[in-house]
Scaffold this motif. Structure first.
Motif, PDB file in Angstrom:
ATOM      1  N   ALA A 211       0.608  -1.367   0.146  1.00  0.00           N
ATOM      2  CA  ALA A 211      -0.170   0.084   0.047  1.00  0.00           C
ATOM      3  C   ALA A 211       0.865   1.232   0.090  1.00  0.00           C
ATOM      4  CB  ALA A 211      -0.872   0.069   1.297  1.00  0.00           C
ATOM      5  N   LYS A 212       2.008   1.148   0.375  1.00  0.00           N
ATOM      6  CA  LYS A 212       3.155   2.296   0.605  1.00  0.00           C
ATOM      7  C   LYS A 212       3.517   2.621  -0.910  1.00  0.00           C
ATOM      8  CE  LYS A 212       4.873   0.702   4.957  1.00  0.00           C
ATOM      9  NZ  LYS A 212       6.046   0.333   5.730  1.00  0.00           N
ATOM     10  N   ARG A 213       3.314   1.635  -1.779  1.00  0.00           N
ATOM     11  CA  ARG A 213       4.000   1.959  -3.051  1.00  0.00           C
ATOM     12  C   ARG A 213       3.245   2.737  -4.117  1.00  0.00           C
ATOM     13  NH1 ARG A 213       8.539   1.295  -0.825  1.00  0.00           N
ATOM     14  NH2 ARG A 213       8.444  -0.217   0.685  1.00  0.00           N
ATOM     15  N   ASP A 214       3.716   2.955  -5.280  1.00  0.00           N
ATOM     16  CA  ASP A 214       2.750   3.592  -6.206  1.00  0.00           C
ATOM     17  C   ASP A 214       2.014   2.840  -6.999  1.00  0.00           C
ATOM     18  OD1 ASP A 214       1.751   5.895  -7.371  1.00  0.00           O
ATOM     19  OD2 ASP A 214       3.504   6.282  -8.782  1.00  0.00           O
ATOM     20  N   ILE A 215       1.316   2.053  -6.619  1.00  0.00           N
ATOM     21  CA  ILE A 215       0.332   0.925  -7.405  1.00  0.00           C
ATOM     22  C   ILE A 215      -0.851   1.547  -7.452  1.00  0.00           C
ATOM     23  CG2 ILE A 215      -0.431  -1.198  -7.432  1.00  0.00           C
ATOM     24  CD1 ILE A 215       1.555  -2.140  -5.204  1.00  0.00           C
ATOM     25  N   PRO A 261      -5.715   2.368  -0.644  1.00  0.00           N
ATOM     26  CA  PRO A 261      -5.469   3.808  -0.249  1.00  0.00           C
ATOM     27  C   PRO A 261      -5.897   4.593  -1.452  1.00  0.00           C
ATOM     28  CG  PRO A 261      -3.537   2.906  -0.137  1.00  0.00           C
ATOM     29  CD  PRO A 261      -4.118   1.916  -0.413  1.00  0.00           C
ATOM     30  N   THR A 262      -6.871   5.750  -1.295  1.00  0.00           N
ATOM     31  CA  THR A 262      -6.938   6.626  -2.486  1.00  0.00           C
ATOM     32  C   THR A 262      -5.559   7.542  -2.555  1.00  0.00           C
ATOM     33  OG1 THR A 262      -7.833   8.154  -1.031  1.00  0.00           O
ATOM     34  CG2 THR A 262      -9.392   6.572  -2.010  1.00  0.00           C
ATOM     35  N   ARG A 268      -0.329  10.528   3.163  1.00  0.00           N
ATOM     36  CA  ARG A 268      -0.206  10.695   4.300  1.00  0.00           C
ATOM     37  C   ARG A 268       0.156   9.126   5.169  1.00  0.00           C
ATOM     38  NH1 ARG A 268      -5.708  12.953   6.800  1.00  0.00           N
ATOM     39  NH2 ARG A 268      -4.260  12.921   8.628  1.00  0.00           N
ATOM     40  N   PHE A 269       0.381   8.195   4.173  1.00  0.00           N
ATOM     41  CA  PHE A 269       0.597   6.985   4.948  1.00  0.00           C
ATOM     42  C   PHE A 269       1.760   6.770   5.375  1.00  0.00           C
ATOM     43  CE2 PHE A 269      -0.931   2.603   4.166  1.00  0.00           C
ATOM     44  CZ  PHE A 269       0.202   1.819   4.647  1.00  0.00           C
ATOM     45  N   ASN A 270       2.935   7.100   5.530  1.00  0.00           N
ATOM     46  CA  ASN A 270       3.880   7.088   6.023  1.00  0.00           C
ATOM     47  C   ASN A 270       3.885   7.754   7.529  1.00  0.00           C
ATOM     48  OD1 ASN A 270       5.248   5.308   4.403  1.00  0.00           O
ATOM     49  ND2 ASN A 270       6.451   6.893   3.183  1.00  0.00           N
ATOM     50  N   GLN A 271       3.257   8.998   7.540  1.00  0.00           N
ATOM     51  CA  GLN A 271       2.943   9.700   8.585  1.00  0.00           C
ATOM     52  C   GLN A 271       1.915   9.051   9.505  1.00  0.00           C
ATOM     53  OE1 GLN A 271       1.393  13.720   7.598  1.00  0.00           O
ATOM     54  NE2 GLN A 271       3.553  14.293   6.589  1.00  0.00           N
TER      55      GLN A 271
END
Length: 300
Positions: A211-215, A261-262, A268-271
């Motif tokens: 989910a952190k990746r640009d997929i 995630p949209t 904001r995922f890492n935060q």
């Protein structure tokens, strides 16, 4: 011109030298079954006055345009890897891997399979991680779509052969995630299949990591659906949630599914992850589900 009739009933490896280094295709083709039989017999000596020249000759076979000779060269090198100790073969590792990776882009199935088999043999001779350290720079940015496809398949074969802790998946997963959006459809599909296989071996935390990746959101949903199918069908290999750096955490595999995630949330995922980690750090020791720092997967 080399003549295979010169190879006697009790040959040595040196007697094959002129045939291996010959540029004549028919000499190479005639030499192959004799050399294969010789190396397959563990009682035959592998001493060679010019092993460097011998292996360079085989690399010429592999690099050539004749697919049968390329296949034969890969097979003979595989047998040599079995017979020589790792110290003897160490000096040739870089060149052998580079030439072999090029054959993963071959148009013939049997050549690509022989190249993959040779790389797996090298993993047994050395270690899977040692070989993937060599493969990684050659793999994911390659212009040849077949090479990107075949190396992803090799990741799956590595996992099935050696287990999920044999290689540092934290180095590979971000690169595979990029291939989910590759320009070639076969590469894209193989990237999805490879991530599903990694999930089978590693466990539930892969969901959060990808989910952190640009997929793209649609692809991420597709992956989550496939993860759910693996769990529902009982095909999970991981009994615990192993991390992708080769260590294991104590959490059990669960089927909780994070929503894709949209684009507004991804930034904001890492935060959010950092805030969650700080919050978890305050849980008391009396909690029924202790959280260890090792449970966080990292793709740094």
């Amino acid at each position: 011109m080399a003549d295979t009739s010169a190879i006697g009933e009790n040959p040595t490896l040196d007697q094959f030298y002129s045939h291996v280094t010959s540029k004549e295709p028919h000499i190479r083709l005639e030499c192959f079954p004799l050399l294969e039989a010789y190396l397959s017999d563990v009682h035959n000596c592998t001493d060679c006055e010019d092993l460097n020249g011998f292996i360079k000759g085989l690399l010429k076979w592999i690099e050539g345009s004749n697919y049968r000779i390329s296949h034969n060269g890969l097979r003979i090198l595989e047998l040599l890897i079995e017979r020589l100790d790792s110290y003897e073969f160490e000096h040739y590792l870089d060149n052998v891997i580079s030439v072999t990776v090029d054959r993963l882009g071959d148009g013939k199935d049997q050549v690509r399979e022989a190249a993959s088999q040779l790389l797996l043999k090298l993993m047994k001779k050395f270690t899977p991680q040692r070989i993937w350290d060599h493969l990684q720079p050659l793999a994911f940015e390659n212009k040849q779509f077949r090479i990107k496809e075949e190396l992803q398949r090799l990741i799956v074969r590595t996992l099935n052969e050696f287990g999920g802790s044999a290689i540092q998946l934290n180095k590979l997963v971000p690169l595979i995630c990029k291939l989910v959006s590759d320009s070639n459809g076969t590469v894209r599909q193989q990237a999805i299949d490879t991530l599903v296989e990694i999930y089978r071996h590693v466990g539930e935390k892969v969901r959060g990591d990808i989910a952190k990746r640009d997929i793209p959101e649609a692809k991420l949903k597709q992956l989550y659906d496939k993860f759910d199918d693996v769990v529902a069908s009982g095909r999970m290999i991981a009994k615990i949630t192993d991390t992708t750096d080769g260590t294991a955490s104590s959490s059990s595999v669960v089927s909780a599914r994070p929503k894709p995630p949209t684009s507004s949330v991804k930034s904001r995922f890492n935060q959010d992850n950092a805030a969650t980690a700080r919050s978890r750090a305050g849980i008391s020791s009396a909690s029924t589900t202790p959280v260890s720092a090792g449970n966080e997967l990292s793709f740094n």
